[in-house]
Write an enzyme that holds these catalytic residues in place. Structure first.
Site, PDB file in Angstrom:
ATOM      1  N   ALA A  68       0.843  -1.198   0.000  1.00  0.00           N
ATOM      2  CA  ALA A  68       0.000   0.000   0.000  1.00  0.00           C
ATOM      3  C   ALA A  68       0.878   1.247   0.000  1.00  0.00           C
ATOM      4  O   ALA A  68       2.082   1.182   0.230  1.00  0.00           O
ATOM      5  CB  ALA A  68      -0.892  -0.014   1.234  1.00  0.00           C
ATOM      6  N   GLY A 107      -0.487  -5.253   0.552  1.00  0.00           N
ATOM      7  CA  GLY A 107      -1.587  -5.099  -0.392  1.00  0.00           C
ATOM      8  C   GLY A 107      -1.271  -5.675  -1.761  1.00  0.00           C
ATOM      9  O   GLY A 107      -2.172  -6.120  -2.484  1.00  0.00           O
ATOM     10  N   GLU A 110      -2.098  -9.179  -1.518  1.00  0.00           N
ATOM     11  CA  GLU A 110      -3.560  -9.300  -1.435  1.00  0.00           C
ATOM     12  C   GLU A 110      -4.207  -9.183  -2.821  1.00  0.00           C
ATOM     13  O   GLU A 110      -5.184  -9.871  -3.121  1.00  0.00           O
ATOM     14  CB  GLU A 110      -4.121  -8.249  -0.465  1.00  0.00           C
ATOM     15  CG  GLU A 110      -3.776  -8.581   0.988  1.00  0.00           C
ATOM     16  CD  GLU A 110      -4.279  -7.551   1.974  1.00  0.00           C
ATOM     17  OE1 GLU A 110      -5.109  -7.907   2.816  1.00  0.00           O
ATOM     18  OE2 GLU A 110      -3.833  -6.387   1.898  1.00  0.00           O
ATOM     19  N   GLU A 130       2.492  -6.401   7.259  1.00  0.00           N
ATOM     20  CA  GLU A 130       1.813  -5.260   7.897  1.00  0.00           C
ATOM     21  C   GLU A 130       2.071  -5.182   9.399  1.00  0.00           C
ATOM     22  O   GLU A 130       2.018  -4.090   9.977  1.00  0.00           O
ATOM     23  CB  GLU A 130       0.307  -5.352   7.638  1.00  0.00           C
ATOM     24  CG  GLU A 130      -0.126  -5.016   6.224  1.00  0.00           C
ATOM     25  CD  GLU A 130      -0.098  -6.209   5.276  1.00  0.00           C
ATOM     26  OE1 GLU A 130      -0.639  -6.086   4.169  1.00  0.00           O
ATOM     27  OE2 GLU A 130       0.482  -7.251   5.642  1.00  0.00           O
TER      28      GLU A 130
END
Length: 709
Positions: A68, A107, A110, A130
C-alpha cells in the site's frame, strides 16, 4: 476506459484474448489511489470487451506491487478502497492471472491472492508484513491466505512479517506455478493462454474451504489457540499480532463475507492505534537518516579493502560485519598473542553459525579467505578505509592515528570507533584531518543495526558520504552525529541514567525502576543494562569526568559503591543484581538495597514511594529534554535522528516511534509541564531545553522540524 483516458500508473493493452494490465508507479508500484482506480477500470474494460477472455496483471520495473501507499495511512480514505478492488478482481467473470516478479508484499500480495491464478518468477518475494507497521492485512489477506496455504502457516507468515521466496511460496500453495526467466509479461501471457486453451474457469480463493469437517476445524482452532498464547508472550505490549490471530480465527469460524467484515473492523482498530503511528514513523525515519547535507556535495570514495585495528570484542564484531558485506579485511593487533585472540574472536562467530546449521565449513573458509591477521601496520599501506577499535583512551587512540598517518595511502578514510571521545582531537593527531571520521558501532557490531557516523569539524564531505555508503553495504542504520561527549545516544543516555539514579536515591529501588522501564516496552531496565555492559565501564567514565563535573550538580554514588566491591555485573556474578552459577537473568540483591539505604541516610534523604507512571514520566522527560538540546545544538540533524538512534541502538520500543515521537504523541506541553514541576526540586538538572519551550510556545511539535529539514 479507452487507452487515451488511461492513467499513467495503470496501462492496458490487448494481446490476443488477454488484456495485459501493467502497473507503473515507481519506485515500487505502491497501491496509491491512481493504481487502485486503474485496476478497477481495467476489470470493467475487460468485462465490457467480448474479445477479452483473461486479464494479466503485471508490475513494471523491479516489483509486482510492493504494498500500500503508507503515506495515505491515517488520512481520510480516498475511493476506491483496496478491499473493493480485490473483491472486484476476484468476482471478475474473465480469468484473472497475476504474474509476480520482484516484491508482492502487503496489499500487493492481497491483489495477487484475489486473482484466480498466480505464477511467480525466480526473483519474486511474497509476504504480508503489515505487522511491522502495527497493522494487519486489511484487503482480504487474513481470509484468503489461510484458504490457500493453511491456517497456521498463514498466521505465522503474517505474525513474522517475513518474506517468502518464489520457491517457498509455491511450496506453501500461494502460487500455482514457478517459471524461469525475467519477463513477467511473456511468462504471464504463456500461462494465461495455456489456461484458456484448457478451458479453465475463474477460480475464486473465497470459495476454498479452510477446514472440511468439524474434526479438522477443531484441530485447526486448537493450533490457533496455542499460537495465540505463544504470540501474546513473544509480542508483549504489541497490539496488532493478537488482532491478526483473531482475523485468522474468523477465517475458520465465519463465512467469507463475515470474515472480511471482521478483518476490516480490526484493521481500522489497528489503523487508529498509536502503535501504528509510532511504527510508521519508525519506518520512514530509518529511510530519512541517510538524507544528509554532504550527499548533495560529494560522491563516496571507492572502498574494497579495509583494515580493522584491534581484535577485541568490538574489533572482531566490526570485522565480521565487513566480511559479511563482501569486503577484504586486514586485522592489526599489537603482538602475536593478541592477533591470535582476535582471529579466534572472528572465527567463533562463524563457528556458532555452523553449529546452528546456518553456515557450512566451506562457507566459513570462503569468507575467511578475505581475512588477514597481522601485527604489522605496514601491511595496510594499500587499504581504502581503516576502522580503529582499540581501548577507549584518547592518548592510545592518538598514537594509533599517528601510525595510520605514517603508513596509509593518501585518500584512505581513517575512522575511529569511539563511544565518547573527542574526534576533533584524534583527527588533529594526523596531518590529514580531512580524512578522519567517527564510526560508532554498537556491540555486538556484527548484529546491532545502529551506526553513529560522527562528523568532526575538518572532515571532507566525501568522507562522510563514504561512511554512509559503508553503512549501507554493512546493512547498518546510519545516523549522522556531531562531536560532543557521547554524541547523540550516549550523551542522552548519561542524562536519563542520572534521572534513574536520582529516582533510586529518592526512594525507588533499582528493581522497581527496571520493572517500570520494562513495562514501558524496553527489553531491559537501566540497571540491568549496566550489569550487562559491565559496571566498570561507566565507573571509568565517571572517574574520567570527575575533574570537570559541576560541583553544584547532584551526584549519586551508589554505582561507585557497587563497583568498589568489584561487583561489575554479569561478568563478575553480581552487580546491581545477583547472578548465581553464571545465570543470565539477575536476582535482586539485599546488599545492594543496603548500600542504597546507607547512601540515602548519609545525605539525609527520606525515601518516598514512586508509581511506575511517576518513574517513567521522569525517565522520559530527561530523555526528551536532552534530545531537544542535542537537536538544538546540531549534534543531531533532526528529531527523527534521535528517534532512530534510540530505536536501533538502545532498545527503545519501536511501536512508540522513538523518544521524540513519543513526546509528540504525549503532547510537548505535558512533557514541558512535568519538567517545570521537577525543576522546582533540582533547577540545575531539570532546566528545560529552549527548543522545547519554543515549540510549545508556537504550538508546534518535533515532527514539524523533521518536515522542515
Amino acid at each position: 476506459m479507452s487507452p487515451a483516458a488511461q492513467a499513467p500508473e495503470v496501462q492496458t493493452r490487448r494481446e490476443g484474448a488477454v488484456l495485459v494490465v501493467s502497473i507503473n508507479n515507481p519506485p515500487v508500484n505502491a497501491l496509491g489511489q491512481a493504481v487502485r482506480a486503474g485496476l478497477l477500470a481495467a476489470v470493467e474494460q475487460a468485462e465490457g470487451d467480448a474479445a477479452v477472455r483473461a486479464l494479466l496483471i503485471v508490475g513494471e520495473g523491479k516489483a509486482f506491487i510492493a504494498g500500500a501507499d503508507i503515506r495515505e495511512f491515517g488520512k481520510p480514505p480516498v475511493p476506491p478502497s483496496l478491499p473493493e478492488v480485490c473483491n472486484r478482481l476476484e468476482s471478475c467473470g474473465k480469468l484473472v492471472v497475476a504474474a509476480i516478479h520482484g516484491a508482492a508484499l502487503g496489499g500487493g500480495l492481497e491483489v495477487a491472492l484475489s486473482a484466480h491464478y498466480r505464477l511467480a518468477l525466480p526473483a519474486a518475494s511474497l509476504g504480508l508484513p503489515e505487522v511491522n507497521l502495527g497493522l494487519l492485512p486489511g484487503a482480504g489477506g487474513t481470509q484468503r491466505a489461510p484458504r490457500l496455504m493453511g491456517v497456521k502457516a498463514a498466521a505465522e507468515l503474517m505474525l513474522s512479517g517475513k518474506h517468502l521466496s518464489a520457491k517457498a511460496a509455491a511450496a506453501a500453495g500461494l502460487v500455482d506455478r514457478l517459471v524461469e526467466g525475467t519477463d513477467p509479461v511473456a511468462a504471464g501471457l504463456a500461462y494465461a493462454n495455456e489456461l484458456l486453451a484448457q478451458g479453465a474457469q475463474p477460480r475464486r480463493t473465497r470459495d476454498l474451504q479452510v477446514a472440511n469437517n468439524d474434526e479438522a476445524k477443531a484441530a485447526v482452532l486448537a493450533e490457533l489457540d496455542a499460537l495465540a498464547l505463544e504470540t501474546a508472550k513473544k509480542t508483549r505490549g504489541l497490539f496488532s499480532p493478537g488482532k491478526i490471530v483473531e482475523c485468522v480465527r474468523a477465517a475458520v469460524e465465519l463465512p467469507f463475507d463475515e470474515g472480511i467484515a471482521k478483518e476490516r473492523a480490526l484493521f481500522v482498530e489497528c489503523l487508529n492505534s498509536p502503535q501504528r503511528q509510532g511504527l510508521v514513523h519508525a519506518f520512514f525515519a530509518e529511510r530519512e537518516t541517510a538524507k544528509i547535507p554532504e550527499a548533495q556535495a560529494a560522491a563516496p570514495r571507492h572502498f574494497a579493502k579495509i583494515a580493522i585495528i584491534g581484535g577485541g570484542t568490538m574489533g572482531a564484531g566490526i570485522t565480521v560485519a565487513a566480511l559479511d558485506a563482501g569486503l577484504t579485511v586486514t586485522m592489526i593487533e599489537r603482538d602475536a598473542e593478541s592477533i591470535a585472540r582476535g582471529q579466534k574472536n572472528v572465527e567463533k562467530v562463524y563457528d556458532g553459525l555452523i553449529a546452528k546449521g546456518r553456515m557450512t565449513a566451506e562457507g566459513k573458509a570462503a569468507i575467511l579467505a578475505r581475512y588477514t591477521p597481522s601485527t604489522r601496520y605496514d601491511d595496510i599501506a594499500d587499504v581504502d578505509l581503516v576502522i580503529e577499535a582499540v581501548f577507549e583512551d584518547l592518548e592510545v587512540k592518538k598514537a594509533v592515528f599517528k601510525e595510520l598517518d605514517r603508513v596509509c595511502k593518501p585518500g584512505a578514510v581513517l575512522a575511529t570507533n569511539t563511544s565518547y571521545l573527542d574526534i576533533d582531537a584524534i583527527a588533529a593527531a594526523t596531518s590529514r584531518p580531512q580524512d578522519v571520521i567517527g564510526l560508532h558501532f554498537f556491540s555486538p557490531a556484527n548484529i546491532m543495526k545502529l551506526l553513529e557516523i560522527v562528523v568532526p569539524a575538518k572532515v571532507a564531505p566525501d568522507v562522510v558520504t563514504t561512511a554512509f555508503a559503508l553503512a549501507k553495504k554493512m546493512k547498518k542504520v546510519p545516523v549522522r552525529a556531531g562531536v560532543c561527549d557521547g554524541f547523540i545516544g550516549n550523551r542522552i543516555l548519561a542524562v536519563y541514567k542520572q534521572a534513574a539514579d536520582y529516582l533510586m536515591e529518592d526512594g525507588a529501588s533499582p528493581y522497581e525502576i527496571d520493572e517500570a522501564v520494562r513495562g514501558f516496552g524496553f527489553a531491559m531496565g537501566p540497571f540491568q543494562v549496566t550489569d550487562l555492559a559491565g559496571g566498570d565501564i561507566g565507573w571509568a567514565t565517571r572517574k574520567r569526568r570527575a575533574a570537570t563535573r559541576d560541583p553544584q550538580a547532584r551526584y549519586v554514588e551508589v554505582a561507585d559503591r557497587v563497583c568498589e566491591r568489584g561487583w561489575f555485573g554479569q561478568k563478575t556474578g553480581r552487580g546491581f543484581y545477583l547472578y548465581p552459577q553464571g545465570a543470565r537473568v539477575g536476582q535482586p540483591d539485599p546488599e545492594v538495597l543496603a548500600i542504597v539505604d546507607a547512601e540515602r541516610a548519609k545525605k539525609g534523604i527520606t525515601p518516598r514511594q514512586f508509581t511506575a507512571d511517576e518513574i517513567m514520566r521522569r525517565y522520559m522527560a530527561a530523555m526528551v529534554n536532552e534530545g531537544a538540546k542535542v537537536v538544538q545544538e546540531g549534534i543531531a540533524l533532526r528529531p527523527l535522528d534521535v528517534d532512530v538512534t534510540f530505536l536501533s541502538g538502545y532498545g527503545f520500543p519501536r511501536w512508540r516511534g522513538g523518544p521524540m515521537k513519543w513526546a509528540d504523541m504525549t503532547g510537548l506541553d505535558k512533557v514541558l509541564a512535568d519538567i517545570r514541576a521537577f525543576e522546582k526540586e533540582d533547577p540545575l538538572f531539570w532546566k528545560p531545553a529552549p527548543l522545547l519551550e519554543q515549540l510549545v510556545a508556537e504550538g508546534r511539535n518535533f515532527d514539524s522540524l523533521n518536515k522542515a529539514a
